[in-house]
Design a protein around this motif. Structure first.
Motif, short mmCIF file in Angstrom:
data_model
loop_
_atom_site.label_atom_id
_atom_site.label_comp_id
_atom_site.label_asym_id
_atom_site.label_seq_id
_atom_site.Cartn_x
_atom_site.Cartn_y
_atom_site.Cartn_z
N VAL A 100 -99.43 43.85 -53.35
CA VAL A 100 -99.07 45.21 -52.95
C VAL A 100 -100.31 46.09 -52.82
O VAL A 100 -100.39 46.95 -51.93
CB VAL A 100 -98.08 45.81 -53.97
N VAL A 101 -101.31 45.93 -53.70
CA VAL A 101 -102.45 46.86 -53.74
C VAL A 101 -103.77 46.21 -53.34
O VAL A 101 -104.81 46.82 -53.46
CB VAL A 101 -102.59 47.46 -55.15
N ALA A 102 -103.75 45.00 -52.82
CA ALA A 102 -105.00 44.26 -52.63
C ALA A 102 -105.72 44.63 -51.35
O ALA A 102 -105.10 44.90 -50.33
CB ALA A 102 -104.72 42.76 -52.64
N ASP A 103 -107.07 44.68 -51.43
CA ASP A 103 -107.91 44.67 -50.24
C ASP A 103 -108.11 43.25 -49.75
O ASP A 103 -108.26 43.00 -48.56
CB ASP A 103 -109.27 45.29 -50.54
N SER A 104 -108.16 42.29 -50.69
CA SER A 104 -108.29 40.89 -50.33
C SER A 104 -107.58 40.03 -51.36
O SER A 104 -107.50 40.38 -52.54
CB SER A 104 -109.77 40.48 -50.24
N LEU A 105 -107.05 38.91 -50.91
CA LEU A 105 -106.40 37.93 -51.77
C LEU A 105 -106.98 36.56 -51.46
O LEU A 105 -107.21 36.23 -50.29
CB LEU A 105 -104.88 37.89 -51.51
N THR A 106 -107.21 35.76 -52.51
CA THR A 106 -107.66 34.39 -52.34
C THR A 106 -106.65 33.47 -53.01
O THR A 106 -106.32 33.64 -54.19
CB THR A 106 -109.05 34.17 -52.96
N PHE A 107 -106.17 32.48 -52.26
CA PHE A 107 -105.26 31.47 -52.79
C PHE A 107 -105.96 30.12 -52.69
O PHE A 107 -106.61 29.83 -51.69
CB PHE A 107 -103.96 31.41 -51.98
N GLY A 108 -105.82 29.29 -53.73
CA GLY A 108 -106.48 28.00 -53.66
C GLY A 108 -106.03 27.04 -54.72
O GLY A 108 -105.11 27.31 -55.49
N VAL A 109 -106.70 25.90 -54.75
CA VAL A 109 -106.43 24.86 -55.75
C VAL A 109 -107.61 24.82 -56.70
O VAL A 109 -108.75 25.09 -56.33
CB VAL A 109 -106.21 23.49 -55.09
N ASN A 110 -107.34 24.49 -57.96
CA ASN A 110 -108.41 24.46 -58.96
C ASN A 110 -108.22 23.30 -59.91
O ASN A 110 -107.18 22.63 -59.95
CB ASN A 110 -108.47 25.78 -59.74
N GLY A 111 -109.25 23.06 -60.69
CA GLY A 111 -109.20 22.05 -61.73
C GLY A 111 -109.93 22.56 -62.96
O GLY A 111 -110.54 23.62 -62.93
N ASP A 112 -109.87 21.81 -64.07
CA ASP A 112 -110.62 22.18 -65.27
C ASP A 112 -110.86 20.94 -66.11
O ASP A 112 -110.58 19.82 -65.68
CB ASP A 112 -109.92 23.29 -66.06
N ASN A 113 -111.40 21.14 -67.32
CA ASN A 113 -111.75 20.01 -68.16
C ASN A 113 -110.57 19.51 -68.99
O ASN A 113 -110.75 18.77 -69.94
CB ASN A 113 -112.91 20.38 -69.09
N ALA A 114 -109.34 19.90 -68.60
CA ALA A 114 -108.16 19.43 -69.33
C ALA A 114 -107.55 18.19 -68.69
O ALA A 114 -106.54 17.70 -69.15
CB ALA A 114 -107.11 20.55 -69.37
N ASP A 115 -108.12 17.68 -67.60
CA ASP A 115 -107.52 16.63 -66.79
C ASP A 115 -106.23 17.14 -66.17
O ASP A 115 -105.91 18.32 -66.26
CB ASP A 115 -107.29 15.36 -67.60
N GLY A 116 -105.48 16.28 -65.52
CA GLY A 116 -104.36 16.78 -64.74
C GLY A 116 -103.05 16.10 -65.01
O GLY A 116 -102.95 15.13 -65.74
N CYS A 117 -101.99 16.61 -64.35
CA CYS A 117 -100.66 16.06 -64.42
C CYS A 117 -99.98 16.42 -63.11
O CYS A 117 -100.65 16.62 -62.10
CB CYS A 117 -99.93 16.64 -65.64
N ASP A 118 -98.64 16.53 -63.11
CA ASP A 118 -97.94 16.86 -61.88
C ASP A 118 -97.59 18.34 -61.81
O ASP A 118 -96.70 18.75 -61.07
CB ASP A 118 -96.66 16.02 -61.75
N ILE A 119 -98.26 19.17 -62.58
CA ILE A 119 -98.06 20.62 -62.56
C ILE A 119 -98.98 21.23 -61.51
O ILE A 119 -100.13 20.80 -61.38
CB ILE A 119 -98.33 21.21 -63.95
N PRO A 120 -98.52 22.20 -60.72
CA PRO A 120 -99.39 22.78 -59.68
C PRO A 120 -100.69 23.34 -60.25
O PRO A 120 -100.69 24.11 -61.20
CB PRO A 120 -98.52 23.91 -59.10
N ASP A 121 -101.82 22.91 -59.67
CA ASP A 121 -103.13 23.40 -60.06
C ASP A 121 -103.53 24.45 -59.03
O ASP A 121 -104.10 24.15 -58.00
CB ASP A 121 -104.16 22.27 -60.07
#
Length: 219
Positions: free
Chosen positions: A16-37
């Motif tokens: 609603v109030v943004a000048d810019s929005l960034t959407f993307g995929v990410n990772g971290d040092n927790a490893d992964g599963c089938d949950i959206p990253d």
């Protein structure tokens, strides 16, 4: 599903109030599963010196539980002095042998800063009025679309610091791309403590790391 709903709830006011929005995929040092990253970042600033910024990261880990991190802030700039109100929630993970632990650290801030522009860097030196502790932040443009951010709060036990290196490039007036890497150091130094969902581990948490690649939409 609850965490994904919270992610959408936090990102809706950004749109609603943004000048810019960034959407993307990410990772971290927790490893992964089938949950959206996924991650969402937003920036907003008006002509009166009020700006808002925030990031929301959602990441699965080895035991198929998600860790949600979010930092939201509103800042008023009065020239040499700025006032910032914020909320920070950081997912924390730890591995001890074959046992995996996860939790979160949360903090509210109300900081009065001495705000200085030095060459290509913005430096903020201030006091967190909530905890009565000093804070220092630096944001600098390294050129070629590369920026470095460092933010440290200094407690009796030591500093809690986040470092972020990002690269961004405009495709046209409305679209761009961004990539980042981020690490947090000293999570055990914060007096707020960590709320463990599974744990706590006997040796304390690993310092969380994150990375990501996204598309930016400018308005």
């Amino acid at each position: 599903m609850k965490k994904l709903t919270l992610l959408l709830f936090l990102t809706f006011p950004m749109y609603v109030v943004a000048d810019s929005l960034t959407f993307g995929v990410n990772g971290d040092n927790a490893d992964g599963c089938d949950i959206p990253d996924v991650f969402v970042e937003y920036e907003f600033e008006n002509d009166s010196g009020v700006s808002a910024h925030g990031r929301v990261h959602n990441k699965g880990n080895r035991i198929c539980e998600d860790t949600l991190s979010a930092d939201l802030g509103i800042e008023s700039d009065f020239g040499l002095v700025s006032v910032e109100f914020g909320y920070d929630r950081r997912g924390v993970t730890a591995l001890n042998g074959n046992d995996f632990y996860y939790g979160s650290i949360q903090a509210e801030t109300a900081v009065v800063n001495l705000d200085l522009d030095v060459s290509d860097a913005n430096v903020e030196i201030g006091l967190d009025l909530v905890k009565q502790v000093p804070r220092m932040a630096i944001e600098t443009d390294l050129g070629f679309g590369v920026a470095l951010e460092a933010d440290s709060t200094f407690y009796d036990m030591g500093a809690l610091s986040t470092f972020r290196l990002s690269w961004s490039k405009d495709i046209d007036e409305s679209w761009g791309v961004e990539a980042f890497v981020q690490t947090t150091k000293g999570v055990l130094n914060a007096p707020d403590g960590i709320k463990w969902t599974v744990g706590p581990p006997p040796d304390g948490p690993d310092d969380p790391h994150a990375f990501g690649l996204g598309i930016t939409r400018k308005f």
